[in-house]
Design a protein around this motif. Sequence first.
Motif, PDB file in Angstrom:
ATOM      1  N   ALA A  59      32.570  39.681  43.820  1.00  0.00           N
ATOM      2  CA  ALA A  59      33.760  39.373  43.025  1.00  0.00           C
ATOM      3  C   ALA A  59      33.728  40.169  41.721  1.00  0.00           C
ATOM      4  O   ALA A  59      33.883  39.627  40.636  1.00  0.00           O
ATOM      5  CB  ALA A  59      33.849  37.878  42.773  1.00  0.00           C
ATOM      6  N   GLU A  79      40.141  41.384  49.238  1.00  0.00           N
ATOM      7  CA  GLU A  79      39.471  40.087  49.144  1.00  0.00           C
ATOM      8  C   GLU A  79      39.246  39.628  50.606  1.00  0.00           C
ATOM      9  O   GLU A  79      40.183  39.651  51.414  1.00  0.00           O
ATOM     10  CB  GLU A  79      40.372  39.118  48.363  1.00  0.00           C
ATOM     11  CG  GLU A  79      39.751  37.777  48.036  1.00  0.00           C
ATOM     12  CD  GLU A  79      39.853  36.800  49.171  1.00  0.00           C
ATOM     13  OE1 GLU A  79      38.834  36.180  49.491  1.00  0.00           O
ATOM     14  OE2 GLU A  79      40.946  36.669  49.756  1.00  0.00           O
ATOM     15  N   TYR A 104      31.070  31.134  42.027  1.00  0.00           N
ATOM     16  CA  TYR A 104      32.330  31.428  41.348  1.00  0.00           C
ATOM     17  C   TYR A 104      33.556  30.859  42.033  1.00  0.00           C
ATOM     18  O   TYR A 104      34.679  31.304  41.812  1.00  0.00           O
ATOM     19  CB  TYR A 104      32.458  32.950  41.149  1.00  0.00           C
ATOM     20  CG  TYR A 104      31.225  33.495  40.474  1.00  0.00           C
ATOM     21  CD1 TYR A 104      30.794  32.946  39.270  1.00  0.00           C
ATOM     22  CD2 TYR A 104      30.472  34.485  41.066  1.00  0.00           C
ATOM     23  CE1 TYR A 104      29.634  33.393  38.664  1.00  0.00           C
ATOM     24  CE2 TYR A 104      29.301  34.940  40.458  1.00  0.00           C
ATOM     25  CZ  TYR A 104      28.893  34.382  39.267  1.00  0.00           C
ATOM     26  OH  TYR A 104      27.740  34.819  38.670  1.00  0.00           O
ATOM     27  N   GLU A 106      35.076  26.813  43.800  1.00  0.00           N
ATOM     28  CA  GLU A 106      34.848  25.366  43.825  1.00  0.00           C
ATOM     29  C   GLU A 106      34.926  24.902  45.276  1.00  0.00           C
ATOM     30  O   GLU A 106      35.655  25.490  46.082  1.00  0.00           O
ATOM     31  CB  GLU A 106      35.930  24.654  43.014  1.00  0.00           C
ATOM     32  CG  GLU A 106      35.908  24.971  41.537  1.00  0.00           C
ATOM     33  CD  GLU A 106      34.740  24.301  40.811  1.00  0.00           C
ATOM     34  OE1 GLU A 106      34.432  23.139  41.138  1.00  0.00           O
ATOM     35  OE2 GLU A 106      34.141  24.955  39.944  1.00  0.00           O
ATOM     36  N   GLY A 109      38.640  24.266  46.956  1.00  0.00           N
ATOM     37  CA  GLY A 109      39.433  25.477  47.220  1.00  0.00           C
ATOM     38  C   GLY A 109      38.817  26.309  48.331  1.00  0.00           C
ATOM     39  O   GLY A 109      39.521  26.857  49.179  1.00  0.00           O
ATOM     40  N   GLU A 139      30.096  38.064  34.683  1.00  0.00           N
ATOM     41  CA  GLU A 139      30.950  38.380  33.532  1.00  0.00           C
ATOM     42  C   GLU A 139      32.444  38.239  33.828  1.00  0.00           C
ATOM     43  O   GLU A 139      33.262  38.234  32.917  1.00  0.00           O
ATOM     44  CB  GLU A 139      30.657  39.806  33.042  1.00  0.00           C
ATOM     45  CG  GLU A 139      29.298  39.897  32.356  1.00  0.00           C
ATOM     46  CD  GLU A 139      28.881  41.337  32.081  1.00  0.00           C
ATOM     47  OE1 GLU A 139      29.746  42.152  31.708  1.00  0.00           O
ATOM     48  OE2 GLU A 139      27.684  41.637  32.263  1.00  0.00           O
ATOM     49  N   ASN A 140      32.812  38.126  35.104  1.00  0.00           N
ATOM     50  CA  ASN A 140      34.226  37.901  35.421  1.00  0.00           C
ATOM     51  C   ASN A 140      34.587  36.421  35.423  1.00  0.00           C
ATOM     52  O   ASN A 140      35.748  36.063  35.582  1.00  0.00           O
ATOM     53  CB  ASN A 140      34.567  38.492  36.792  1.00  0.00           C
ATOM     54  CG  ASN A 140      34.729  39.992  36.731  1.00  0.00           C
ATOM     55  OD1 ASN A 140      35.068  40.532  35.674  1.00  0.00           O
ATOM     56  ND2 ASN A 140      34.490  40.663  37.831  1.00  0.00           N
ATOM     57  N   PHE A 141      33.594  35.560  35.258  1.00  0.00           N
ATOM     58  CA  PHE A 141      33.861  34.129  35.402  1.00  0.00           C
ATOM     59  C   PHE A 141      33.421  33.272  34.228  1.00  0.00           C
ATOM     60  O   PHE A 141      33.769  32.119  34.157  1.00  0.00           O
ATOM     61  CB  PHE A 141      33.238  33.624  36.700  1.00  0.00           C
ATOM     62  CG  PHE A 141      33.878  34.246  37.899  1.00  0.00           C
ATOM     63  CD1 PHE A 141      35.038  33.700  38.427  1.00  0.00           C
ATOM     64  CD2 PHE A 141      33.382  35.408  38.450  1.00  0.00           C
ATOM     65  CE1 PHE A 141      35.672  34.292  39.504  1.00  0.00           C
ATOM     66  CE2 PHE A 141      34.018  36.008  39.531  1.00  0.00           C
ATOM     67  CZ  PHE A 141      35.154  35.456  40.058  1.00  0.00           C
ATOM     68  N   ALA A 142      32.640  33.800  33.343  1.00  0.00           N
ATOM     69  CA  ALA A 142      32.209  33.003  32.201  1.00  0.00           C
ATOM     70  C   ALA A 142      31.479  33.924  31.252  1.00  0.00           C
ATOM     71  O   ALA A 142      31.142  35.040  31.587  1.00  0.00           O
ATOM     72  CB  ALA A 142      31.282  31.887  32.647  1.00  0.00           C
TER      73      ALA A 142
ATOM     74  N   GLN B  93      43.381  25.520  41.001  1.00  0.00           N
ATOM     75  CA  GLN B  93      42.569  25.610  42.208  1.00  0.00           C
ATOM     76  C   GLN B  93      41.784  26.925  42.322  1.00  0.00           C
ATOM     77  O   GLN B  93      40.818  27.001  43.074  1.00  0.00           O
ATOM     78  CB  GLN B  93      43.442  25.419  43.441  1.00  0.00           C
ATOM     79  CG  GLN B  93      42.615  25.019  44.655  1.00  0.00           C
ATOM     80  CD  GLN B  93      43.474  24.559  45.806  1.00  0.00           C
ATOM     81  OE1 GLN B  93      43.603  25.221  46.822  1.00  0.00           O
ATOM     82  NE2 GLN B  93      44.087  23.401  45.651  1.00  0.00           N
ATOM     83  N   GLU B  95      39.995  30.433  40.219  1.00  0.00           N
ATOM     84  CA  GLU B  95      39.657  31.151  38.990  1.00  0.00           C
ATOM     85  C   GLU B  95      40.617  32.341  38.870  1.00  0.00           C
ATOM     86  O   GLU B  95      41.020  32.918  39.881  1.00  0.00           O
ATOM     87  CB  GLU B  95      38.233  31.703  39.087  1.00  0.00           C
ATOM     88  CG  GLU B  95      37.139  30.662  39.036  1.00  0.00           C
ATOM     89  CD  GLU B  95      36.727  30.336  37.607  1.00  0.00           C
ATOM     90  OE1 GLU B  95      37.210  31.013  36.679  1.00  0.00           O
ATOM     91  OE2 GLU B  95      35.938  29.395  37.433  1.00  0.00           O
ATOM     92  N   TYR B  97      40.220  35.474  38.201  1.00  0.00           N
ATOM     93  CA  TYR B  97      39.791  36.707  38.884  1.00  0.00           C
ATOM     94  C   TYR B  97      40.016  36.587  40.395  1.00  0.00           C
ATOM     95  O   TYR B  97      40.505  37.525  41.034  1.00  0.00           O
ATOM     96  CB  TYR B  97      38.311  36.997  38.587  1.00  0.00           C
ATOM     97  CG  TYR B  97      37.898  38.411  38.956  1.00  0.00           C
ATOM     98  CD1 TYR B  97      38.011  39.453  38.039  1.00  0.00           C
ATOM     99  CD2 TYR B  97      37.412  38.704  40.220  1.00  0.00           C
ATOM    100  CE1 TYR B  97      37.648  40.751  38.374  1.00  0.00           C
ATOM    101  CE2 TYR B  97      37.043  40.000  40.564  1.00  0.00           C
ATOM    102  CZ  TYR B  97      37.161  41.021  39.634  1.00  0.00           C
ATOM    103  OH  TYR B  97      36.804  42.311  39.972  1.00  0.00           O
ATOM    104  N   ASN B  98      39.686  35.420  40.953  1.00  0.00           N
ATOM    105  CA  ASN B  98      39.857  35.222  42.398  1.00  0.00           C
ATOM    106  C   ASN B  98      41.328  35.240  42.799  1.00  0.00           C
ATOM    107  O   ASN B  98      41.698  35.805  43.825  1.00  0.00           O
ATOM    108  CB  ASN B  98      39.216  33.900  42.832  1.00  0.00           C
ATOM    109  CG  ASN B  98      37.700  33.914  42.695  1.00  0.00           C
ATOM    110  OD1 ASN B  98      37.083  34.983  42.717  1.00  0.00           O
ATOM    111  ND2 ASN B  98      37.096  32.748  42.543  1.00  0.00           N
ATOM    112  N   VAL B 174      36.704  37.073  30.973  1.00  0.00           N
ATOM    113  CA  VAL B 174      36.799  37.869  32.195  1.00  0.00           C
ATOM    114  C   VAL B 174      36.642  39.342  31.845  1.00  0.00           C
ATOM    115  O   VAL B 174      37.467  39.901  31.122  1.00  0.00           O
ATOM    116  CB  VAL B 174      38.165  37.652  32.900  1.00  0.00           C
ATOM    117  CG1 VAL B 174      38.233  38.472  34.179  1.00  0.00           C
ATOM    118  CG2 VAL B 174      38.394  36.178  33.201  1.00  0.00           C
TER     119      VAL B 174
END
Lengths: 438, 351
Positions: A59, A79, A104, A106, A109, A139-142, B93, B95, B97-98, B174
């Motif tokens: 990701a 993706e 990254y 949950e 989902g 670094e893309n998530f937190a 639901q 993030e 980036y996703n 991000v």
Amino acid sequence: MSRPQMKLGAFLMAGGHHIAAWRHPDAHAQAGSDIDHFIQLARIAERGKFDMIFIEDAAAIRERNPDLASQAARSTAFEPLSLLAAIAVNTSHIGLVATASTSYTEPYGLARSFAALDQLSGGRAGWNLVTSASELEAENFASSGLRPHSERYERAEEFADAALALWDSVEEGAYLPPDGKAFADRSKLHPVHRHRKHFAVDGILESQRSPQGRPIMVQAGASDVGKDLAARTADVVFAASQTKAEAQAYYADVKARLAKYGRGHDDLKVMPGISPIIGATEDEAKAKYRALQDLIPDAVGVALLASYLSIQDLSAYPLDGPLPEMPQTNLIQSRQQLIVDLGKREGLSIRELARHFAGARGHWQVVGTPSQVADAMEERFLDSAADGFNVMAPLFPSGLEDFVTLVVPELRRRGLFRKEYEGRTLRENLGVASPNKG
Amino acid sequence: MLLGYSLSPFGHDPDAWRQARDGRLLGFDALLGQVAAAEAAGFDFVLLSDRLGLRSSDDLSSVAVPFEPTLFASALATRASRIGIIAAASTVQHEPYNLARRFASLDLISKGRAGWLVVTDDSDAGRESEYVDVVTALWDSFEDDAFLYDKTAGRFFDPSKMHVAHHKGPYFSVRGPLNVNRSPQGRPLVAHLLGDSNKALAARTGDLLLLQAETADGLVTAAAHAVKAVEAAGRSRRGIRLLANIVPIIVSGSQGTDDASGFPGYDQAIRIAGTTGEITDQLLELAAAAGLDGFTIFPPTLEMGQRFISEIAPELRQRGMTGPNAGTTLRDRLGLARWVHPSGLGEEILR
């Protein structure tokens, strides 16, 4: 068919697994963003009766340095779940395995996304659970940075259990019951209420029951906790093993862990990667291999090697000298060890190791005729090193086409691989137990 | 006039499943059948709504699509070749980036026909605003001409045309760049279902605004407020598309509109009942009165969806309100310009 049957996965990747595949004269350089290319590959694999196709994931862009990133086709990709949803409705039998991270996403989902892929494909979805080891993804998530290895696995354990519980929250026939009184039969819905350290999950999964009970679970963990998680929850494990002895040791180790979770030897399929380079003659195969290796820019190969070793920079060391000594890091410990061992065992320089790994990216490489490739696979299959293989063609579509038209018939002649699919779901074709039947 | 079709397995009436109790209607093939019919009738887009949105719930909805909408959209994109596909996705639901990856992938898979219906959590406007900005900034990670595919030089893209967002805000951190190729549309279309709480965000970031009102007067007011909000955000009315949600209830000439009384009201759409000719007249009047670009239909039952397609869509065409649309991307179809990368305007990519 009295002989045991080999399982086959086709690990798909844009123009090919070779790092420089996109530069090959035959390569479709825009393959990575061309959905029709991927549908074509899936259909070739389905024609060869492969159990599954497999899509890896990160990701994030894979290289921090923009100049190096701009030389690698792997810098951009679809993706995986979006890609497989599109392939699902353009194929009929082949399994569809997507990689997704427990760090990254949950559980709700993710469980819902794989349930959607399972519905769209009629029961052919699989989830390759990864914990994600790269700083660039973190670094893309937190802003907090990469979690330590042990904490990532603690979260992954809890995540996997939450996803399994969500998939089991809906029974077969929960909707449109025959009595016609309500849209849902509440006796067949089992809301999950789990409040643990990392996740709180409440409710049912918004989906019908999976046609295969639940999606297939895949893992590639090679650390101790990774192998335990696989033995407890996975139906398939992928592995990177260079030598037969390494592959046998891994196979025995993972299989030995099954009993303590009440599972049988055949409930988990071990499928190491193989990178086959196939020629009508051995010389032709070797020439194909050399032509690809010559396309690897040294800077790209060395940077890739550094990333596998989880060290910032290798360029300070002489290209023709050995690897420097390095501490074990928080990252993918198992692959790091594999590279260090290979370098020492065969006395390889940084440049040689870089080219070696850039080619097959740490997986087992076999260069030869169709019968030589089949021999090598048969040997590991019969000698308890593998239940099957994840095939990593260096170039697409030609490498996969070669495998399907030349190696698959050879495996069939030896009674090692199916002529027809056994069923419609991935679970049926893999021959692993359904959660419905305990 | 632009037309959208909101997809549901049985119809948007919560009791519609009672009239069509067939589990196959929850499957991909039946849903694709509805989309193919809408595409053939000249609809500009299909809307994949998601009741779930913000939280897990107690059962599958009979009125929203039965699969996670962004993945359903990807599957649909390979089997329906012209119609635009707008999928609902919640900012809770996924993030950012996703979510940015899903829609950027969908835009490539659909060859430029993707749209995101932003489903927000109304409790925190600051988070929602930052979320949309992060997603759109990630979509601008590469300039239009960044990808070179130069085999000889070994250069896949031009690194000077890659933009790393390095976003650090109160809610999200991000780095970027997005690891997906540039979208065929520049970036996917952004749609909002207009409500009180998201009006400012919708006016600032939306390409397509879907209006919901229960009466004609309410619709005229809602449209005027939407235009005012768009202009207050420094944007031109010509740069957006305004559509109203409607529930068509078609009756045959002899039945009279009393027969429409079996259908309850909906809070997301205005009910329009009558014969084919009457409904068509009302649509034209509403569009003129409220200054609308078109409508998204929410068929209460599958039958009403089919009748809209076979009776009203041809009537609108006959009256010259709709016609052949040569646009290949969703933005083209809606008459909106391709998204221009901010580097071409000398702007930073994150405002």
